[in-house]
Enzyme design. Structure first.
Site, PDB file in Angstrom:
ATOM      1  N   GLU A   1       0.857  -1.188   0.000  1.00 20.46           N
ATOM      2  CA  GLU A   1       0.000   0.000   0.000  1.00 20.46           C
ATOM      3  C   GLU A   1       0.895   1.239   0.000  1.00 20.46           C
ATOM      4  OE1 GLU A   1      -2.230   0.465   3.767  1.00 20.46           O
ATOM      5  OE2 GLU A   1      -1.501  -1.528   4.252  1.00 20.46           O
TER       6      GLU A   1
ATOM      7  N   CYS B   1      -3.360  -3.888   4.415  1.00 17.83           N
ATOM      8  CA  CYS B   1      -2.392  -4.841   4.979  1.00 17.83           C
ATOM      9  C   CYS B   1      -2.706  -6.282   4.600  1.00 17.83           C
ATOM     10  CB  CYS B   1      -2.352  -4.712   6.496  1.00 17.83           C
ATOM     11  SG  CYS B   1      -2.045  -3.035   7.036  1.00 17.83           S
TER      12      CYS B   1
ATOM     13  N   HIS C   1      -1.796 -10.046  12.407  1.00 21.24           N
ATOM     14  CA  HIS C   1      -1.314  -8.791  11.834  1.00 21.24           C
ATOM     15  C   HIS C   1      -1.067  -7.846  13.015  1.00 21.24           C
ATOM     16  CE1 HIS C   1      -1.015  -5.013   9.811  1.00 21.24           C
ATOM     17  NE2 HIS C   1      -2.150  -4.570  10.325  1.00 21.24           N
TER      18      HIS C   1
ATOM     19  N   ASN D   1       5.007  -1.012  12.448  1.00 17.03           N
ATOM     20  CA  ASN D   1       4.049  -1.555  11.487  1.00 17.03           C
ATOM     21  C   ASN D   1       4.673  -1.599  10.095  1.00 17.03           C
ATOM     22  OD1 ASN D   1       1.758  -2.486  10.251  1.00 17.03           O
ATOM     23  ND2 ASN D   1       0.466  -0.733  10.770  1.00 17.03           N
TER      24      ASN D   1
ATOM     25  N   SER E   1      -7.269  -2.930   6.404  1.00 14.64           N
ATOM     26  CA  SER E   1      -8.315  -1.925   6.607  1.00 14.64           C
ATOM     27  C   SER E   1      -9.125  -1.711   5.340  1.00 14.64           C
ATOM     28  CB  SER E   1      -7.690  -0.602   7.038  1.00 14.64           C
ATOM     29  OG  SER E   1      -7.205  -0.720   8.346  1.00 14.64           O
TER      30      SER E   1
END
Ligand code: CAA
Length: 387
Positions: A79, A111, A233, A275, A307
């Site tokens: 992303e 993700c 995650h 992250n 998301s």
């Protein structure tokens, strides 16, 4: 035929910020970041590291151990894309000298991207058992300086080799998926940093975990205690801890203790990297494999969340002798050798990396020998070089 993960390559850039330094600079109690969020450090990408260069560097960690001529598929999940049209995977394919016959493209769903790539690769290898697939997740998490999300940033990449008779993790058939069109986290085309409804995103993550985990157990007729480990995650490690607490709250003490210990092992890399969006779940897997002794055939449950939002729960069994095929010392060295930035230096590096790149300006990198980097734009074309 067993199909799964045969190699795992990890890369994170050579700079980081310590969370205690960041807390002091932001006027926060360090324990909010260390315990409340569950992060100790975060890797910082300067302007010479992007999704492409990090993906090349992660794959290079194992490339000399594989037969490149057998790679028939290369998928890049990100992303943090560098082009609206051309796939990041083509830059990677070129840098790694993969054969022209490889099928290659980029995928996106926040993700979830690397999981989408992994599942596609599993099915590809099922149909082409003599070929292998490389799937890469590579991202820079950017929320912005002095935002609530700042403490949950990071940068890095994981590359997986998927093949038949894998030597690390054999993937099981089946999965449980759940999606909804929501606005918890997104990044519009004209924004270099993410937009996020932070508290809402943390709730949706837990809700999707519960839905997919329960559906998966029902589908397989398994219970929580059948799992040797559950991994997640990890946008920040406290988020995974909350999911793990939900998973074990009604379990017997043995199961609770085991799944708590394995969760601790799985969060070690994330605590120091931050992250890395698409690659984050797979960094948890690597961390578990490096920091815990799993019996052959141990059942690992994996929760992937992207998301927007798309979640999936699936599982795999650890292959006997897996420790031979991972490189904890090399991974620890990547983290230990990073340069600790002051908060002022991090802010400068962060801001510079967001500036538009002028045409025909060349960048140099302060990475160690052999590392690939983004060297600037020449005649409107992105250039990648090796130090
Ligand atoms: N000592 C110990 N703990 C402390 C503390 C102290 N001194 N001070 C505060 N805390 C605790 C709080 O109690 C809270 O704990 P709980 O969550 O258990 O209640 C925790 O620290 C965080 O405090 P706040 O809720 O006040 O933090 P915040 O409002 O500053 O923001 C955040 C937290 C919403 C996660 C923010 O960092 C953010 O927006 N992050 C980005 C979004 C994100 O990562 N979402 C995750 C789900 S979405 C996803 O997974 C996809 C993805 O990768 C982005």
């Amino acid at each position: 035929m067993r199909i799964g993960i045969d190699q795992i390559g990890f890369y994170t850039p050579n700079k980081y910020v310590d969370m205690v330094d960041l807390a002091h600079a932001r006027g926060e109690d360090p324990n909010k970041f260390l315990i409340g969020i569950g992060q100790r450090q975060m890797s910082v990408a300067d302007k010479t590291q992007d999704a492409v260069s990090m993906g090349i560097n992660a794959t290079l960690r194992y490339l000399d151990q594989i037969d490149k001529d057998k790679v028939g598929l290369l998928i890049f999940g990100t992303e943090s894309s560098v082009d609206q049209s051309k796939s990041a995977s083509l830059f990677v394919k070129s840098a790694l000298h993969l054969r022209p016959e490889v099928r290659t493209f980029e995928v996106k769903e926040a993700c979830f991207g690397l999981t989408a790539a992994l599942m596609t690769a599993r099915d590809f290898v099922r149909v082409h058992p003599d070929q292998t697939a490389i799937v890469i997740g590579s991202d820079i998490a950017r929320y912005g300086v002095k935002t609530p999300g700042e403490v949950t940033q990071g940068a890095g990449s994981i590359s997986l080799l998927v093949k038949s008779e894998p030597r690390i993790l054999s993937l099981n058939d089946g999965h449980s998926a759940y999606s909804e069109d929501i606005n918890d986290f997104w990044r519009p085309n004209d924004s270099a940093v993410a937009k996020v409804d932070g508290k809402y995103s943390t709730q949706v993550y837990l809700d999707f975990f519960k839905k997919t985990f329960d559906a998966y157990k029902e589908q397989k007729d398994w219970s929580t205690r059948d799992f040797s480990a559950l991994i997640y995650h990890l946008p920040f490690t406290k988020q995974g801890l909350k999911a793990n607490r939900l998973a074990i709250e009604d379990q017997d003490d043995v199961t609770k203790d085991r799944l708590s210990e394995t969760f601790e092992a799985s969060k070690q890399l994330s605590m120091r990297v931050g992250n890395i969006y698409t690659a984050s779940l797979y960094m948890s897997l690597l961390s578990l494999l490096e920091n815990y002794d799993l019996e052959p055939n141990s059942l690992i449950g994996l929760f992937s969340y992207g998301s927007g939002a798309m979640a999936e729960f699936f599982s795999g069994n650890v292959v006997d002798g897996y420790k031979e095929w991972i490189n904890p010392k090399g991974d620890a060295a990547l983290l230990d050798d990073r340069q600790r930035l002051t908060v002022e230096e991090y802010e400068k590096v962060f801001t510079e990396a967001l500036e538009p790149v002028a045409n025909n300006r060349e960048f140099t990198s302060d990475e160690r020998q052999g590392v690939w980097y983004f060297a600037g734009v020449k005649n409107d074309i992105r250039q990648y070089r090796q130090v």
